[in-house]
Design a protein around this motif. Structure first.
Motif, PDB file in Angstrom:
ATOM      1  N   UNK A 164      47.796  57.660  72.393  1.00  0.00           N
ATOM      2  CA  UNK A 164      47.400  56.388  72.988  1.00  0.00           C
ATOM      3  C   UNK A 164      46.588  56.677  74.241  1.00  0.00           C
ATOM      4  N   UNK A 165      45.537  55.917  74.435  1.00  0.00           N
ATOM      5  CA  UNK A 165      44.718  56.122  75.641  1.00  0.00           C
ATOM      6  C   UNK A 165      45.582  55.834  76.876  1.00  0.00           C
ATOM      7  N   UNK A 166      45.515  56.708  77.849  1.00  0.00           N
ATOM      8  CA  UNK A 166      46.310  56.544  79.076  1.00  0.00           C
ATOM      9  C   UNK A 166      47.649  57.246  78.983  1.00  0.00           C
ATOM     10  N   UNK A 167      48.049  57.611  77.747  1.00  0.00           N
ATOM     11  CA  UNK A 167      49.317  58.345  77.586  1.00  0.00           C
ATOM     12  C   UNK A 167      49.044  59.700  76.930  1.00  0.00           C
ATOM     13  N   UNK A 168      47.959  60.331  77.343  1.00  0.00           N
ATOM     14  CA  UNK A 168      47.672  61.664  76.822  1.00  0.00           C
ATOM     15  C   UNK A 168      48.779  62.608  77.299  1.00  0.00           C
ATOM     16  N   UNK A 169      48.879  63.750  76.636  1.00  0.00           N
ATOM     17  CA  UNK A 169      49.974  64.687  76.934  1.00  0.00           C
ATOM     18  C   UNK A 169      50.039  65.011  78.433  1.00  0.00           C
ATOM     19  N   UNK A 170      48.873  65.288  79.035  1.00  0.00           N
ATOM     20  CA  UNK A 170      48.852  65.651  80.465  1.00  0.00           C
ATOM     21  C   UNK A 170      49.345  64.480  81.310  1.00  0.00           C
ATOM     22  N   UNK A 171      48.866  63.271  80.988  1.00  0.00           N
ATOM     23  CA  UNK A 171      49.239  62.095  81.775  1.00  0.00           C
ATOM     24  C   UNK A 171      50.741  61.856  81.686  1.00  0.00           C
ATOM     25  N   UNK A 172      51.298  62.052  80.485  1.00  0.00           N
ATOM     26  CA  UNK A 172      52.744  61.785  80.311  1.00  0.00           C
ATOM     27  C   UNK A 172      53.594  62.736  81.137  1.00  0.00           C
ATOM     28  N   UNK A 173      53.225  64.026  81.148  1.00  0.00           N
ATOM     29  CA  UNK A 173      54.084  64.971  81.874  1.00  0.00           C
ATOM     30  C   UNK A 173      53.940  64.769  83.385  1.00  0.00           C
ATOM     31  N   UNK A 224      45.448  48.857  64.578  1.00  0.00           N
ATOM     32  CA  UNK A 224      46.823  49.377  64.692  1.00  0.00           C
ATOM     33  C   UNK A 224      47.858  48.257  64.730  1.00  0.00           C
ATOM     34  N   UNK A 225      47.523  47.202  65.453  1.00  0.00           N
ATOM     35  CA  UNK A 225      48.507  46.123  65.595  1.00  0.00           C
ATOM     36  C   UNK A 225      48.820  45.501  64.233  1.00  0.00           C
ATOM     37  N   UNK A 226      47.773  45.259  63.473  1.00  0.00           N
ATOM     38  CA  UNK A 226      47.958  44.681  62.136  1.00  0.00           C
ATOM     39  C   UNK A 226      48.779  45.637  61.254  1.00  0.00           C
ATOM     40  N   UNK A 227      48.460  46.905  61.366  1.00  0.00           N
ATOM     41  CA  UNK A 227      49.155  47.935  60.581  1.00  0.00           C
ATOM     42  C   UNK A 227      50.656  47.949  60.923  1.00  0.00           C
ATOM     43  N   UNK A 228      50.951  47.911  62.223  1.00  0.00           N
ATOM     44  CA  UNK A 228      52.357  47.985  62.668  1.00  0.00           C
ATOM     45  C   UNK A 228      53.110  46.717  62.258  1.00  0.00           C
ATOM     46  N   UNK A 229      52.411  45.567  62.361  1.00  0.00           N
ATOM     47  CA  UNK A 229      53.067  44.317  61.963  1.00  0.00           C
ATOM     48  C   UNK A 229      53.395  44.370  60.469  1.00  0.00           C
ATOM     49  N   UNK A 261      60.289  53.812  53.696  1.00  0.00           N
ATOM     50  CA  UNK A 261      59.315  54.350  54.652  1.00  0.00           C
ATOM     51  C   UNK A 261      58.998  53.319  55.720  1.00  0.00           C
ATOM     52  N   UNK A 262      58.929  53.797  56.938  1.00  0.00           N
ATOM     53  CA  UNK A 262      58.449  52.944  58.025  1.00  0.00           C
ATOM     54  C   UNK A 262      57.362  53.755  58.711  1.00  0.00           C
ATOM     55  N   UNK A 263      56.143  53.541  58.283  1.00  0.00           N
ATOM     56  CA  UNK A 263      55.056  54.406  58.752  1.00  0.00           C
ATOM     57  C   UNK A 263      54.192  53.693  59.776  1.00  0.00           C
ATOM     58  N   UNK A 264      54.149  54.250  60.964  1.00  0.00           N
ATOM     59  CA  UNK A 264      53.267  53.730  62.002  1.00  0.00           C
ATOM     60  C   UNK A 264      52.044  54.638  62.091  1.00  0.00           C
ATOM     61  N   UNK A 265      50.918  54.090  62.563  1.00  0.00           N
ATOM     62  CA  UNK A 265      49.743  54.951  62.717  1.00  0.00           C
ATOM     63  C   UNK A 265      49.985  55.988  63.801  1.00  0.00           C
ATOM     64  N   UNK A 266      49.290  57.106  63.690  1.00  0.00           N
ATOM     65  CA  UNK A 266      49.441  58.150  64.703  1.00  0.00           C
ATOM     66  C   UNK A 266      48.834  57.696  66.029  1.00  0.00           C
ATOM     67  N   UNK A 267      47.710  56.981  65.950  1.00  0.00           N
ATOM     68  CA  UNK A 267      47.079  56.463  67.173  1.00  0.00           C
ATOM     69  C   UNK A 267      47.425  54.983  67.287  1.00  0.00           C
ATOM     70  N   UNK A 268      48.211  54.662  68.297  1.00  0.00           N
ATOM     71  CA  UNK A 268      48.792  53.318  68.344  1.00  0.00           C
ATOM     72  C   UNK A 268      47.891  52.263  68.974  1.00  0.00           C
ATOM     73  N   UNK A 269      46.765  52.698  69.533  1.00  0.00           N
ATOM     74  CA  UNK A 269      45.876  51.674  70.093  1.00  0.00           C
ATOM     75  C   UNK A 269      44.500  51.694  69.421  1.00  0.00           C
ATOM     76  N   UNK A 270      44.429  52.266  68.222  1.00  0.00           N
ATOM     77  CA  UNK A 270      43.161  52.250  67.471  1.00  0.00           C
ATOM     78  C   UNK A 270      42.928  50.842  66.923  1.00  0.00           C
ATOM     79  N   UNK A 271      41.675  50.578  66.553  1.00  0.00           N
ATOM     80  CA  UNK A 271      41.366  49.274  65.947  1.00  0.00           C
ATOM     81  C   UNK A 271      42.218  49.096  64.697  1.00  0.00           C
TER      82      UNK A 271
END
Ligand code: SF4
Length: 369
Positions: free
Chosen positions: A293-302, A131-136, A119-129
């Motif tokens: 991720x904040x700033x990459x909401x669905x609307x912003x991405x499209x 998250x960096x520790x979790x991903x590392x 398993x390589x599980x990343x959090x769903x919200x990548x900029x939550x408090x």
């Protein structure tokens, strides 16, 4: 005219797993499901990452193990496992992208308990408090599991060498995508997807050949309405070819079998070691519909996809029963309507294009002509 023409030499993509061990002898393969899986770590463990894609497979025996209302990608993957087409894989790496994949990992273990599931599980919200520790930690855990699997102790040198290969691949793919209008979107899709299934060293050779063939190539696809293609994975290039056949040009995409396959850089200069740099890439690369991720909401991405590519319209590729894509589509459709940007949805299940896709694309292109 472009002389790349790799359609014949890449015909094995129609059934890429059937003779994989014969096609790439001496290689130890490891399967994976998601573009977030750090291929550099798999490669540094002496393994060849092979993405498990739908690619034309049908479903029969897997119906006994997985519901029909799950995406075809998951069902065809299980079908391949049930029918022993994936026995050459030493293990399979799952990333927690959606509930379907989570359930597929459990079904996988039940169908074939002999195949290791990692398993390589990343959090769903990548900029939550946190998250960096979790991903590392996720990167460290994967590395540890691969050490157990391969019996090879990790070295920073091996990981740096693998990162260099994948960085070069990202650079060459980006160069090739800048020549989209000479190459054609279908050919580009084939070359990109081949790289998800073959050793990176051989893919680099393929990319070098493709790029040198393009040097004198005039643009072939640079006149019709400009379309961006949005979604997750596209398991058949025929949709892209259909857009071009009908007179449109594909100018951008955010598919994990397209531009998302090579976005983001591993920045070794600004991080203490290779794992820290890989962690940073996972956090900073453009997200997919399964992440937030904040700033990459669905609307912003499209809207950013349309703005950066100067697209006239958008084609949404929606795998049937894919919740992340469906959740994205609602706000994205609203954002496009408010911005006055025409779009269509093409629902895919088998991957190949049907009459409905042709009619919808025709209507969109007529509107834009
Ligand atoms: S993200 Fe969508 S297409 Fe991908 S596995 Fe999940 S449900 Fe299937």
């Amino acid at each position: 005219m472009a002389k790349v023409g790799m359609q014949d030499s890449l015909r094995w993509l129609e059934d890429p797993y059937a003779d994989w061990p014969q096609r790439f002898p001496g290689r130890k393969a490891i399967g994976y499901f998601c573009s977030y899986v750090p291929l550099e770590i798999l490669h540094a463990a002496g393994l060849t990452p092979v993405r498990i894609l739908q690619l034309g497979s049908t479903v029969a025996a897997a119906h006994a193990h997985f519901p029909a209302f799950s995406c075809a990608m998951a069902r065809t993957a299980l079908e391949r496992l049930v029918s022993s087409q994936l026995g050459f894989l030493n293990a399979v790496v799952f990333a927690h992208t959606c509930d379907t994949m989570q359930c597929l990992a459990d079904a996988w273990r039940m169908v074939d308990s002999s195949q290791r599931v990692l398993h390589f599980s990343l959090p769903t919200t990548l900029d939550a408090a946190g998250s960096e520790e979790y991903v590392r930690t996720a990167h460290h855990q994967l590395l540890g599991e691969l050490e157990l699997l391969s019996g090879v102790r990790f070295s920073e040198e091996a990981l740096l060498a693998s990162i260099a290969l994948y960085e070069e691949r990202r650079r060459l793919l980006a160069e090739l995508y800048r020549a989209r209008d000479s190459l054609g979107a279908g050919e580009l899709w084939r070359i990109t997807v081949a790289g998800l299934l073959m050793p990176v060293e051989e893919h680099l050779t393929l990319l070098g050949r493709a790029i040198s063939s393009l040097s004198d190539a005039p643009a072939r696809f640079g006149t019709g309405p400009r379309l961006a293609v949005a979604g997750t994975a596209l398991h058949d290039g025929s949709l892209l070819e259909l857009i071009e056949e009908l007179g449109g040009q594909v100018v951008a995409d955010n598919l994990c079998t397209g531009e998302r396959a090579f976005q983001g850089q591993v920045d070794l200069q600004h991080h203490s070691d290779a794992l820290a740099a890989l962690t940073a890439r996972a956090l900073e690369r453009p997200i997919c519909p399964a992440k937030h991720k904040v700033g990459q909401e669905a609307e912003a991405r499209i809207l950013e996809l349309v703005r950066s590519s100067r697209a006239d319209g958008v084609v949404f590729v929606q795998p049937k029963y894919c919740d992340p894509c469906a959740f994205d589509y609602v706000p994205q459709r609203k954002a496009l309507e408010e911005a006055g940007i025409p779009h269509v949805v093409v629902e895919t299940e088998t991957g190949a294009c049907g009459a409905q896709a042709r009619t919808r694309l025709q209507a969109l292109l007529e509107m834009l002509s």
